[in-house]
Design a protein around this motif. Sequence first.
Motif, PDB file in Angstrom:
ATOM      1  N   LEU A  40     -14.196 -33.586  68.090  1.00  0.00           N
ATOM      2  CA  LEU A  40     -14.748 -32.242  67.398  1.00  0.00           C
ATOM      3  C   LEU A  40     -16.177 -32.303  67.644  1.00  0.00           C
ATOM      4  CD1 LEU A  40     -12.611 -31.782  64.437  1.00  0.00           C
ATOM      5  CD2 LEU A  40     -12.432 -30.642  66.506  1.00  0.00           C
ATOM      6  N   ILE A  41     -17.068 -33.099  67.544  1.00  0.00           N
ATOM      7  CA  ILE A  41     -18.437 -33.282  67.894  1.00  0.00           C
ATOM      8  C   ILE A  41     -18.536 -33.061  69.432  1.00  0.00           C
ATOM      9  CG2 ILE A  41     -20.520 -34.561  67.909  1.00  0.00           C
ATOM     10  CD1 ILE A  41     -19.178 -35.652  65.146  1.00  0.00           C
ATOM     11  N   ILE A  42     -17.746 -33.532  70.226  1.00  0.00           N
ATOM     12  CA  ILE A  42     -18.181 -33.589  71.669  1.00  0.00           C
ATOM     13  C   ILE A  42     -17.479 -32.336  72.260  1.00  0.00           C
ATOM     14  CG2 ILE A  42     -17.613 -34.894  73.593  1.00  0.00           C
ATOM     15  CD1 ILE A  42     -17.391 -37.326  72.172  1.00  0.00           C
ATOM     16  N   ILE A  43     -16.584 -31.803  71.970  1.00  0.00           N
ATOM     17  CA  ILE A  43     -16.068 -30.619  72.553  1.00  0.00           C
ATOM     18  C   ILE A  43     -16.895 -29.373  72.784  1.00  0.00           C
ATOM     19  CG2 ILE A  43     -14.113 -28.802  72.069  1.00  0.00           C
ATOM     20  CD1 ILE A  43     -12.403 -30.853  71.417  1.00  0.00           C
ATOM     21  N   PRO A  44     -17.704 -28.960  71.918  1.00  0.00           N
ATOM     22  CA  PRO A  44     -18.659 -27.877  72.306  1.00  0.00           C
ATOM     23  C   PRO A  44     -19.527 -28.372  73.329  1.00  0.00           C
ATOM     24  CG  PRO A  44     -18.556 -28.028  69.633  1.00  0.00           C
ATOM     25  CD  PRO A  44     -17.687 -29.409  70.376  1.00  0.00           C
ATOM     26  N   ALA A  45     -20.094 -29.306  73.279  1.00  0.00           N
ATOM     27  CA  ALA A  45     -21.024 -29.790  74.383  1.00  0.00           C
ATOM     28  C   ALA A  45     -20.405 -29.811  75.593  1.00  0.00           C
ATOM     29  CB  ALA A  45     -21.683 -31.121  73.996  1.00  0.00           C
ATOM     30  N   ILE A  50     -19.185 -27.219  81.036  1.00  0.00           N
ATOM     31  CA  ILE A  50     -18.162 -26.796  82.042  1.00  0.00           C
ATOM     32  C   ILE A  50     -18.422 -25.182  82.216  1.00  0.00           C
ATOM     33  CG2 ILE A  50     -15.838 -25.988  82.236  1.00  0.00           C
ATOM     34  CD1 ILE A  50     -15.404 -28.679  80.593  1.00  0.00           C
ATOM     35  N   GLY A  51     -18.909 -24.448  81.326  1.00  0.00           N
ATOM     36  CA  GLY A  51     -19.495 -23.251  81.389  1.00  0.00           C
ATOM     37  C   GLY A  51     -20.565 -22.744  82.208  1.00  0.00           C
ATOM     38  N   ASP A  52     -21.716 -23.865  81.978  1.00  0.00           N
ATOM     39  CA  ASP A  52     -22.793 -23.780  82.833  1.00  0.00           C
ATOM     40  C   ASP A  52     -22.364 -24.080  84.234  1.00  0.00           C
ATOM     41  OD1 ASP A  52     -24.323 -23.307  80.502  1.00  0.00           O
ATOM     42  OD2 ASP A  52     -24.937 -25.045  80.510  1.00  0.00           O
TER      43      ASP A  52
END
Length: 86
Positions: A40-45, A50-52
């Motif tokens: 859960l900590i890694i997923i937002p990063a 991926i978006g960038d």
Amino acid sequence: MNKIIKESWKVLIFASILSSIGGFGLEFIKEKIFVFLPLLIIIPALNDMIGDAGITLVSKVTTYLNMGKISTKRLNNRPVRHLLYL
């Protein structure tokens, strides 16, 4: 200022209620979440990276399209392959 407050109070109340419902839901499954805490900590990063990368790729493809280096009929050419294999 009064017009802004009148127009936005409904949205504010709806967002508060929705946030409260989400908080109650997370409270019920709190013990199960701790197992996946590192993920859960890694997923937002990862999501941001991926978006960038997607934005950069699309920006370069549209620039190539605008410059005439590639055409919309045939996207299987050297500049596009170069972008996809980087």
